[in-house]
Design an enzyme around this catalytic site. Structure first.
Site, mmCIF file in Angstrom:
data_model
loop_
_atom_site.group_PDB
_atom_site.id
_atom_site.type_symbol
_atom_site.label_atom_id
_atom_site.label_comp_id
_atom_site.label_asym_id
_atom_site.label_seq_id
_atom_site.Cartn_x
_atom_site.Cartn_y
_atom_site.Cartn_z
ATOM 1 N N GLY A 218 6.259 7.337 10.955
ATOM 2 C CA GLY A 218 6.700 6.173 10.196
ATOM 3 C C GLY A 218 6.817 6.515 8.723
ATOM 4 O O GLY A 218 7.148 7.645 8.358
ATOM 5 N N SER A 219 6.473 5.534 7.880
ATOM 6 C CA SER A 219 6.784 5.682 6.456
ATOM 7 C C SER A 219 5.966 6.752 5.742
ATOM 8 O O SER A 219 6.336 7.135 4.627
ATOM 9 C CB SER A 219 6.586 4.340 5.755
ATOM 10 O OG SER A 219 7.410 3.367 6.360
ATOM 11 N N VAL A 220 4.848 7.220 6.309
ATOM 12 C CA VAL A 220 4.132 8.285 5.593
ATOM 13 C C VAL A 220 5.000 9.537 5.498
ATOM 14 O O VAL A 220 4.797 10.381 4.622
ATOM 15 C CB VAL A 220 2.770 8.663 6.246
ATOM 16 C CG1 VAL A 220 1.740 7.563 6.045
ATOM 17 C CG2 VAL A 220 2.921 9.000 7.704
ATOM 18 N N PHE A 221 6.005 9.619 6.361
ATOM 19 C CA PHE A 221 6.910 10.770 6.323
ATOM 20 C C PHE A 221 7.789 10.749 5.078
ATOM 21 O O PHE A 221 8.378 11.754 4.699
ATOM 22 C CB PHE A 221 7.777 10.791 7.586
ATOM 23 C CG PHE A 221 8.563 12.059 7.767
ATOM 24 C CD1 PHE A 221 7.945 13.208 8.239
ATOM 25 C CD2 PHE A 221 9.919 12.110 7.462
ATOM 26 C CE1 PHE A 221 8.658 14.378 8.400
ATOM 27 C CE2 PHE A 221 10.637 13.283 7.623
ATOM 28 C CZ PHE A 221 10.002 14.419 8.096
ATOM 29 N N LYS A 222 7.855 9.576 4.450
ATOM 30 C CA LYS A 222 8.706 9.472 3.256
ATOM 31 C C LYS A 222 8.245 10.418 2.155
ATOM 32 O O LYS A 222 9.035 10.772 1.274
ATOM 33 C CB LYS A 222 8.741 8.019 2.753
ATOM 34 C CG LYS A 222 9.567 7.112 3.677
ATOM 35 C CD LYS A 222 9.448 5.649 3.302
ATOM 36 C CE LYS A 222 10.174 4.778 4.329
ATOM 37 N NZ LYS A 222 9.815 3.359 4.192
#
Lengths: 484, 458
Positions: A218-222
């Site tokens: 999810g967004s931690v990959f950003k």
């Protein structure tokens, strides 16, 4: 008739040479392989008959062997079984060593490892009964306890690293189990526990922190996407990106929506740092397409994606699919589609940002102690790779601080300490609540700890979960314990 | 010519033999003490008593040799004593592991069999004053051998582990094929010494190899085929291999023709192929040989894998007597006594044991070369080769040089039949070696056939 008798004696000599050779092969050259073969009960008994080394935290054993008065001679005892179940693993007579350090460092603990050769020789001369080596681990009890309590009865995993060295300070995976049942000398108790744990649909034997069915980040990959953008040189924190409510995806008739269906900024535009702060999907989806799959994959592999790591346990490599279409690139940009990560890998990403862009090899064995408690081997911190330059890591740190001060990650704040971090809410199945993520490090200007937290299916908050509110407080508790 | 030489009494070696026997007994006593110390932490109280029994047995033979065969080879008896003793120690050690003490276990029975075997050996030594008298028993032996081999197929027969190689009389079991080894050696020797010239010279050449006439081969082939057939019916491929190897080796020595070896190997290959096609028993053995550690192999023959694991656990120096786990292998005191010894004595011990056998065989063949009569030469070669094949087939079987077949390790493995037979075989060998080393009454250097001769004689 003497000539043929002499020739016959040569034949006999050959026959004898062949049995000398085969005996030599079995007893010397091939002996190691045969001894380590699966199902070699002699080796199992031999290992059991020898006093196995202890697993220590700060000199205190969390796994130790006590003399028992039966065939096996030693009873393995885990002093805090549930708290450290995935750290220690188990050493079962019937099912062998498995999970944790017991499985991964069996050679050292049982005393068979070649590194202990000198120790064995001196021990033999000194007349000591052979013993396995003891292992001092990097895990810190306080940090582990904080992680355990904060995660509570929710499924998921917590990993804490020292970003400067890669030493693992805490590793918790829920559900956990009681390894003492698996090392019972009562075969029935052992069997019952083994079958129960293996048939449990929650899969308590799987260490979710480093393996299992890998989570979508999810967004931690950003963080990875942002690092790729900054390293690319075309963007800086002030760069303006498109941030509409819904990003139009080419080749499809579905769009990529923001949470809450709002645009990320006025005029459907947003700066990179605000996009990170508020975890803006559309801006990062657009970035994913702009950068392309190849650049994101390259950046991710610099962080350690795709590496086979041993800490000493085998870490399942995190992965990003190849050959992406533009809509898939957009999905990958926000950590969806088929990106799969371990919490340890996510912690390594934060740790790299914290450590001026250098990824340190994660490890759990601080030192190996011989049977006389002398240090045989110490792990020296080792750089795994350089994920970004120092300037990029500084820029990312500032953006990640904003996340915690006035973005999605406010619940992860630690009073009196500047925390940098990133939240995530990962869709993983239709109709299922998303996984809640948080990763970060503290103190932001001089980092001492990097953390990754994942709570499956949003934990207690169910589908209302946002990474920040569910995983953030857990991270905060772990950081507090680590910085004390 | 040189009368002076004959006045010098040639060395008989009886004193050396006594010294070596003492050494062998010393080794056995220490090994025996080792076992009990490892098990109970104390020297066994009956140590000297038990060692004394073995000592008496060996010294008994020694004294009879002084009296009846004073020129007999002095190395043979000490080697056999040591092997027998090592076997006893290991059997006793396994008894202890199984919870039996000396009297209730197998070891005491093995001692009894040893004593009985030695008594028979002494009777042979005393009554058989010249090995050439055995030549008169050529056809009797051949017939008897076949009868013995076929005995298990009669109602007296008794099957163990799928091999019908036993006869049972009351509670008493015996493997008649063991005795047949000696009888066959006598038959082959007697027959071949008569027909060797025919076999060697008459015949036609095919492709540069001369083949003998069928009528010269008749009796031999009949004997061999009959033996092989019966043994296949009994599922005893170890003995089949032994009989066949003995046959080919003796034919070669008698005729000095390589063609026999070629023929023999050809027959063997055909026989093996046929057996492989038709006997599931053989297919299993081959599977075990090639895939010992595979899933299928483990199911069919865990014992072979376990034995090899035991050897590997022993390593170079072994676990030490009484400190390994030889009982984990099935049949650790009989078929797999070699792996038991390998585990506890290590590769060093294994080399020592194999070297003892090699020395024993070397002494036997040396006697054959030293003899001046063809029958004796053939008999000595045959008897010695029987031992060599047995050692090779057993050790080669458990270490995966060849597929595993059921033979026993001479003098070491537990088993009355083989002890009795092998002691008898040794008695005949001692008698032959006495002849080989005895100086001629009229000394004639030309007829001396010293082991290091340069001139080839036939």
């Amino acid at each position: 008739m003497n000539q043929p008798i002499r020739r016959l004696s040569m034949l006999v000599a050959l026959m004898f040479v062949s049995i000398l050779a085969s005996s030599t092969w079995i007893q010397v050259l091939g002996a190691q392989d045969i001894n380590n073969a699966d199902g070699n009960r002699r080796t199992q008994l031999e290992n059991y008959a020898r006093e196995r080394g202890q697993i220590l935290l700060g000199g205190r054993p969390i796994a130790t062997s006590e003399p028992s008065h039966d065939d096996l001679q030693w009873q393995r005892v885990y002093t805090q079984p549930e708290l450290y179940s995935h750290v220690t693993g188990y050493y079962s007579f019937t099912y062998g060593p498995g999970g944790g350090v017991e499985g991964a460092a069996d050679g050292l603990l049982s005393g068979r490892d070649d590194r202990l050769f000198y120790d064995r020789i001196t021990g033999t001369i000194a007349g000591r009964t052979p013993k396995g080596a003891s292992l001092e681990l990097t895990v810190r009890p306080k940090v582990q306890q904080a992680a355990e309590q904060a995660l509570g009865d929710q499924r998921g995993a917590v990993v804490a690293l020292d970003p400067r060295t890669g030493a693992i300070l805490a590793m918790v995976s829920h559900p956990n189990f009681d390894p003492n049942a698996l090392v019972s000398h009562d075969a029935n108790v052992e069997k019952e526990a083994w079958e129960r744990l293996n048939s449990d649909p929650a899969r308590p034997l799987v260490n979710r922190a480093i393996g299992g069915n890998l989570y979508p980040p999810g967004s931690v990959f950003k963080i990875v996407t942002a690092a790729a953008a900054l390293e690319d040189g075309e963007w800086d924190p002030e760069s303006t990106l498109p941030g509409p409510a819904i990003l139009d995806l080419p080749q499809t008739d579905v769009g990529l929506p923001n949470h809450g269906g709002q645009p990320c900024g006025p005029n459907d535009e947003v700066s990179l740092e605000i996009a990170v702060q508020n975890s803006c999907n559309t801006a990062f989806g657009w970035l994913g397409m702009e950068l392309g799959g190849k650049k994101i994959r390259e950046q991710a592999s610099k962080f350690g994606f795709g590496d086979d790591l041993q800490i000493p346990m085998d870490v399942t490599p995190s992965s990003i699919p190849k050959d992406l279409s533009p809509p898939q690139e957009a999905q990958v940009g926000i950590g969806q589609y088929d990106v799969r990560v371990t919490p340890l890998q996510v912690a390594m990403v934060s740790a790299a940002v914290a450590n001026d862009g250098d990824v340190m090899r994660p490890y759990m064995i601080e030192s190996v102690l011989g049977s006389d408690l002398s240090t045989i081997d110490e792990t020296k911190p080792e750089k795994l790779s350089e994920a970004m330059d120092a300037e990029t890591s500084d820029q990312l740190t500032r953006m990640m601080e904003l996340v915690v001060t006035n973005g999605t990650g406010t619940p992860a704040a630690v009073p009196g300490v500047s925390v940098a971090g990133k939240t995530g809410t990962a869709e993983h199945a239709p109709d299922a609540a998303p996984h809640a993520w948080f990763t970060g490090f503290a103190p932001a200007d001089n980092p001492e700890v990097a953390v990754a937290v994942v709570v499956e299916d949003g934990g207690r908050a169910g589908s209302e979960a946002f990474g920040g509110s569910v995983a953030g407080p857990i991270s905060s508790a772990v950081m507090k314990a680590a910085l004390e | 010519m040189s009368r002076a030489i004959t006045t010098i009494t040639p060395s008989r070696g009886r004193n050396i033999e006594l010294l070596l026997i003492t050494l062998a007994l010393g080794v056995v006593v220490i090994a025996y003490a080792n076992v009990t110390v490892a098990q109970d932490g104390e020297i066994p109280p009956d140590l000297l008593g038990h060692a004394g029994v073995l000592g008496l047995i060996a010294l008994g033979v020694h004294l009879v040799l002084r009296w009846r065969a004073s020129f007999a080879d002095p190395i043979i008896l000490p080697i056999v004593t040591l092997l027998n003793g090592i076997g006893l120690v290991m059997i006793h050690r396994l008894d202890l592991a199984a919870g039996n003490d000396f009297t209730s276990g197998l070891a005491s029975r093995q001692v009894l069999w040893t004593a009985l075997g030695v008594v028979i050996a002494l009777v042979v030594l005393v009554t058989l004053r010249d090995h050439r008298t055995l030549r008169g028993l050529t056809y009797t032996s051949g017939l008897l051998a076949l009868v013995f081999i076929a005995l298990p197929l009669t109602p007296f027969g008794h099957e163990v582990y799928g091999a019908r190689i036993w006869i049972k009389l009351g509670s008493f079991t015996f493997q008649p094929a063991e005795v047949a080894k000696i009888l066959l050696a006598i038959f082959f020797a007697g027959y071949l010494v008569q027909t060797r010239d025919m076999l060697a010279l008459a015949g036609r050449k095919i492709m540069g190899i001369s083949f003998p006439r069928a009528r010269d081969l008749g009796p031999l082939l009949i004997a061999c085929v009959a033996a092989a057939l019966v043994l296949v019916l009994e599922n005893d491929f170890g003995t089949t291999l032994l009989v066949f190897g003995l046959f080919v080796a003796m034919l070669y020595v008698a005729t000095e023709r390589i063609s026999w070896i070629v023929l023999g190997l050809g027959f063997a290959a055909i026989g093996a192929l046929i057996a492989y096609q038709f006997a599931s028993h053989i297919q299993t053995r081959i599977l075990c040989w090639t895939d010992t550690f595979s899933q299928a192999g483990a199911e069919q023959c865990g014992q072979l894998a376990t034995g090899i694991m035991g050897m590997a656990a022993g390593g170079v120096s072994g676990t030490g007597l009484g400190r390994g786990r030889p009982w984990m292998t099935p049949l650790p005191e009989s078929d797999f006594i070699f792996t038991s010894l390998a585990e506890e004595l290590g590769l060093i011990g294994v080399f020592a044991i194999i070297m003892l056998y090699a020395l024993l065989i070397e002494r036997g063949l040396r006697s054959a070369i030293g003899l001046r009569d063809g029958f004796g030469k053939l008999l000595a070669t045959g008897l010695t080769f029987v031992l060599a094949i047995q050692v090779f087939v057993v050790i080669g079987g458990v270490t995966r040089v060849i597929p595993l077949t059921g033979l026993t390790l001479p003098f070491v493995a537990y088993g009355g039949s083989s002890l009795l037979t092998n002691w008898t075989l040794i008695a005949i060998l001692l008698r032959i070696s006495d002849h080989a080393r005895r100086p001629e009454p009229e000394f004639d250097p030309a007829s001396m056939d010293a082991p290091t001769q340069v001139v080839k004689t036939r």
